[in-house]
Design a protein around this motif. Structure first.
Motif, mmCIF file in Angstrom:
data_model
loop_
_atom_site.group_PDB
_atom_site.id
_atom_site.type_symbol
_atom_site.label_atom_id
_atom_site.label_comp_id
_atom_site.label_asym_id
_atom_site.label_seq_id
_atom_site.Cartn_x
_atom_site.Cartn_y
_atom_site.Cartn_z
ATOM 1 N N ALA A 10 21.750 48.725 82.144
ATOM 2 C CA ALA A 10 22.665 48.844 83.297
ATOM 3 C C ALA A 10 21.945 48.402 84.570
ATOM 4 N N ASN A 11 20.661 48.774 84.662
ATOM 5 C CA ASN A 11 19.888 48.432 85.868
ATOM 6 C C ASN A 11 19.691 46.928 86.017
ATOM 7 N N GLU A 12 19.727 46.189 84.895
ATOM 8 C CA GLU A 12 19.620 44.725 84.999
ATOM 9 C C GLU A 12 20.773 44.164 85.822
ATOM 10 N N HIS A 13 21.865 44.925 85.902
ATOM 11 C CA HIS A 13 23.024 44.505 86.708
ATOM 12 C C HIS A 13 23.137 45.361 87.968
ATOM 13 N N ARG A 14 22.058 46.027 88.354
ATOM 14 C CA ARG A 14 21.998 46.889 89.543
ATOM 15 C C ARG A 14 23.006 48.034 89.463
ATOM 16 N N LEU A 15 23.229 48.494 88.219
ATOM 17 C CA LEU A 15 24.176 49.599 88.003
ATOM 18 C C LEU A 15 23.436 50.806 87.435
ATOM 19 N N ALA A 16 24.006 51.995 87.665
ATOM 20 C CA ALA A 16 23.410 53.223 87.110
ATOM 21 C C ALA A 16 24.473 54.022 86.381
ATOM 22 N N ALA A 17 24.019 54.697 85.319
ATOM 23 C CA ALA A 17 24.892 55.615 84.579
ATOM 24 C C ALA A 17 24.593 57.036 85.056
ATOM 25 N N LEU A 18 25.486 57.957 84.757
ATOM 26 C CA LEU A 18 25.284 59.342 85.196
ATOM 27 C C LEU A 18 24.437 60.103 84.166
ATOM 28 N N ALA A 19 23.234 59.585 83.933
ATOM 29 C CA ALA A 19 22.315 60.155 82.942
ATOM 30 C C ALA A 19 21.761 61.488 83.425
ATOM 31 N N GLY A 20 21.244 62.277 82.473
ATOM 32 C CA GLY A 20 20.610 63.534 82.827
ATOM 33 C C GLY A 20 19.127 63.347 83.101
ATOM 34 N N THR A 21 18.390 64.443 83.124
ATOM 35 C CA THR A 21 16.979 64.353 83.500
ATOM 36 C C THR A 21 16.122 63.755 82.387
ATOM 37 N N SER A 22 16.560 63.854 81.134
ATOM 38 C CA SER A 22 15.733 63.372 80.023
ATOM 39 C C SER A 22 16.258 62.038 79.494
ATOM 40 N N PRO A 23 15.368 61.046 79.340
ATOM 41 C CA PRO A 23 15.826 59.739 78.839
ATOM 42 C C PRO A 23 16.184 59.757 77.364
ATOM 43 N N VAL A 24 15.750 60.805 76.637
ATOM 44 C CA VAL A 24 15.976 60.802 75.180
ATOM 45 C C VAL A 24 17.057 61.792 74.733
ATOM 46 N N VAL A 25 17.750 62.399 75.683
ATOM 47 C CA VAL A 25 18.929 63.201 75.326
ATOM 48 C C VAL A 25 20.047 62.229 74.939
ATOM 49 N N GLY A 26 20.908 62.644 74.012
ATOM 50 C CA GLY A 26 21.993 61.787 73.562
ATOM 51 C C GLY A 26 23.126 61.711 74.588
ATOM 52 N N VAL A 27 23.651 60.494 74.764
ATOM 53 C CA VAL A 27 24.765 60.290 75.701
ATOM 54 C C VAL A 27 25.965 61.144 75.286
ATOM 55 N N THR A 28 26.229 61.194 73.977
ATOM 56 C CA THR A 28 27.480 61.824 73.533
ATOM 57 C C THR A 28 27.465 63.334 73.744
ATOM 58 N N GLY A 29 26.443 64.023 73.195
ATOM 59 C CA GLY A 29 26.414 65.483 73.339
ATOM 60 C C GLY A 29 26.372 65.905 74.792
ATOM 61 N N TYR A 30 25.544 65.212 75.566
ATOM 62 C CA TYR A 30 25.398 65.506 77.006
ATOM 63 C C TYR A 30 26.742 65.366 77.725
ATOM 64 N N THR A 31 27.442 64.277 77.430
ATOM 65 C CA THR A 31 28.683 63.997 78.151
ATOM 66 C C THR A 31 29.797 64.939 77.691
ATOM 67 N N LEU A 32 29.831 65.240 76.402
ATOM 68 C CA LEU A 32 30.864 66.170 75.918
ATOM 69 C C LEU A 32 30.703 67.543 76.575
ATOM 70 N N GLY A 33 29.451 67.900 76.920
ATOM 71 C CA GLY A 33 29.208 69.206 77.546
ATOM 72 C C GLY A 33 29.257 69.162 79.063
ATOM 73 N N GLY A 34 29.686 68.066 79.652
ATOM 74 C CA GLY A 34 29.775 67.942 81.118
ATOM 75 C C GLY A 34 28.855 66.842 81.597
ATOM 76 N N GLY A 35 27.547 67.144 81.667
ATOM 77 C CA GLY A 35 26.586 66.104 82.021
ATOM 78 C C GLY A 35 26.185 66.117 83.477
ATOM 79 N N LEU A 36 25.137 66.891 83.770
ATOM 80 C CA LEU A 36 24.647 67.069 85.143
ATOM 81 C C LEU A 36 23.362 66.292 85.336
ATOM 82 N N GLY A 37 23.396 65.234 86.141
ATOM 83 C CA GLY A 37 22.184 64.428 86.316
ATOM 84 C C GLY A 37 21.800 64.297 87.783
ATOM 85 N N TRP A 38 20.921 63.337 88.042
ATOM 86 C CA TRP A 38 20.364 63.167 89.385
ATOM 87 C C TRP A 38 21.375 62.594 90.380
#
Ligand SMILES: Cc1cc2nc3c(=O)[nH]c(=O)nc-3n(C[C@H](O)[C@H](O)[C@H](O)COP(=O)(O)OP(=O)(O)OC[C@H]3O[C@@H](n4cnc5c(N)ncnc54)[C@H](O)[C@@H]3O)c2cc1C
Length: 475
Positions: free
Chosen positions: A125-153
């Motif tokens: 995403a950053n290659e296109h100057r875009l950001a996702a609403l990721a959490g604090t850990s890079p290795v948490v799964g997108v799906t479980g995190y997002t299904l539970g809400g997803g609180l990031g930076w």
């Protein structure tokens, strides 16, 4: 070996030939690895493990489970595995092989297959100057995190990840692959956006990305002895910052492990971590009052958005973690003093980290067309964690964590955050009441037999009464 194990062993050959992924039952070489979650403190022994490679594999696994009366536990990484019930008679449906990502730079969206990790999304995403609403850990799964809400930076500016989902594909408990978006299967679409994974097995998510190439972010490290001073100042500072700032006040005791960097290994600190959506000059001005406190180390700098994945210093390799959290209505001086008394310099505690995240901003405003977590009705979030390789260590961590929670009880909100509740509580304890009622109706319609297992179960409405179940693994 249970009856379920025997039945499954005899019937798995057809499933093995019907899926591109792999199937394991107890005794198979590879079974122990396949059942191992990121949380090493979890020891589940499912009747069968299916490592799916595609949505077709997920459909085959769901249909197989239904034919043999097995319940189904969908799982990506296992970061959220602690609250799960025993899976002895269940099919563990691992999606960790499904790690596809497609970025659409024009539409500013990403499509992620079910097993994708956040680091798989943030870099492209950053290659296109875009950001996702990721959490604090890079290795948490997108799906479980997002299904539970997803609180990031970026949460105080752009809200929770769940409310940026634009479509979800999933296999329903009757084995059908469906697409849900605002115009199709709106109930399922609402439920996956913050209501957890209890109504279907998600095979792909589509989500909005945001134009954030760079942020000004870092950590101020202070000696632990200054915890009270630092947390009071940080809390005061949070009352004046804009929605562009998301920050954490924290007490951290770094374990004396070789994988921990030299400068912090075995040492204890009071920390302020923050990310600011803006340029370096404005960012430096913003954190100036905290810098005046005289940190021992200061890592603030302009960084590319994917580097936010290192800010919180979450372990990237599996650990025997044991944590729990609580939403707080406020974090006033008396709460800070109570927390420091139980986790500060004068105590011996097994809690490696006790953190308080600043909420508010976009999180407190109703997200347009939101899902099951339309707002967060709290101003701060408490989370504490330790390493529990033994049951004695677990008991000690649990005791200290409970003491912190009890001391902060006067400021405890009426519910907790789905992703930060690692105790086995039902979903009514981690969702707002209106959301819980609606998801219960959806569960009843799509999964009346309660086939899908989730960390915070939603209990179907049974004829004539509403089921309640109290799970008491720890209490
Ligand atoms: C080190 C660490 C850092 C964290 N940081 C944050 C953070 O910053 N913000 C935040 O909000 N949370 C955070 N969390 C919590 C995390 O978001 C939850 O634990 C989340 O459930 C992890 O998702 P996962 O897919 O990696 O885990 P898993 O354990 O694989 O999944 C958790 C649950 O999600 C559901 N699920 C997963 N995949 C599917 C699927 N394909 N279909 C249906 N249901 C599915 C299931 O119910 C499953 O039990 C953190 C956790 C850890 C351990």
């Amino acid at each position: 070996m249970s009856r379920a194990h025997n039945v499954v062993r005899e019937s798995t050959e057809a499933l093995r030939t019907g899926v591109a992924g792999e199937v394991f039952v107890p005794g198979d070489p590879g079974y122990d690895q396949a059942r191992q979650t990121w949380m090493l403190s979890v020891d589940e022994r499912p009747a069968i493990v299916v490592e799916a490679e595609s949505a077709a594999d997920v459909m085959a696994a769901v249909r197989f489970a239904r034919s043999y009366g097995l319940r189904i536990a969908p799982q990506g990484t296992g970061h959220g595995a602690r609250p799960l019930e025993p899976l002895d008679s269940a099919l563990l449906l691992r999606t960790s092989r499904m790690r596809g990502v497609r970025i659409d730079p024009e539409a500013q969206t990403a499509r992620t297959d079910a097993g994708t990790l956040w680091q798989d999304v943030t870099a492209p995403a950053n290659e296109h100057r875009l950001a996702a609403l990721a959490g604090t850990s890079p290795v948490v799964g997108v799906t479980g995190y997002t299904l539970g809400g997803g609180l990031g930076w970026l949460a105080r500016r752009y809200g929770q990840a769940a409310n940026s989902v634009t479509a979800a594909e999933m296999v329903t408990p009757d084995g059908q692959l469906v697409r849900s978006d605002p115009d199709h299967e709106p109930d399922l679409f609402w439920a996956v956006r913050g209501g957890g994974g209890g109504v279907s097995v998600v095979t792909a998510l589509e989500m909005r990305l945001y134009p954030v190439p760079e942020v000004y972010a870092g950590v101020l490290f202070f000696p632990l002895q200054r915890a009270a001073d630092v947390l009071h100042s940080w809390r005061e500072w949070t009352t004046s910052v804009s929605d562009e700032v998301t920050s954490v006040g924290r007490i951290m005791r770094f374990p004396p492990l070789p994988e921990v960097p030299d400068q912090v290994r075995g040492k204890a600190f009071a920390l302020v971590e923050a990310a600011y959506l803006g340029d370096g000059a404005a960012g430096a001005e913003l954190i100036a009052p905290l810098r005046l406190l005289g940190p021992e180390m200061d890592t603030f700098a302009a960084i590319p958005a994917p580097a936010l994945g290192q800010l919180h210093m979450d372990p990237t390799e599996p650990v025997p973690g044991l944590g729990d959290g609580a939403l707080l209505t406020d974090f006033p001086a008396a709460a800070i003093d109570a927390l420091v008394a139980l986790a500060g310099p004068d105590v011996d505690t097994p809690l490696i980290s006790v953190e308080v995240r600043h909420l508010g901003g976009a999180l407190s405003r109703l997200a347009p067309g939101a899902g099951a977590q339309p707002t967060i009705d709290a101003s701060y979030l408490l989370f504490h964690t330790g390493f529990a390789p033994t049951s004695e260590a677990a008991a000690s961590i649990h005791g200290h964590a409970q003491a912190v929670k009890d001391a902060l009880a006067p400021w405890h909100a009426s519910y907790d955050h789905y992703n930060f509740a690692e105790n086995p509580v039902t979903a009514d304890a981690v969702l707002l009441p209106d959301s819980y009622r609606r998801i219960q109706q959806i569960k009843t319609r799509y999964d009346p037999d309660d086939v899908i297992i989730s960390p915070h179960p939603v209990l179907p409405v049974l004829a004539g009464y509403t089921a309640t179940k109290v799970v008491t693994r720890w209490s």
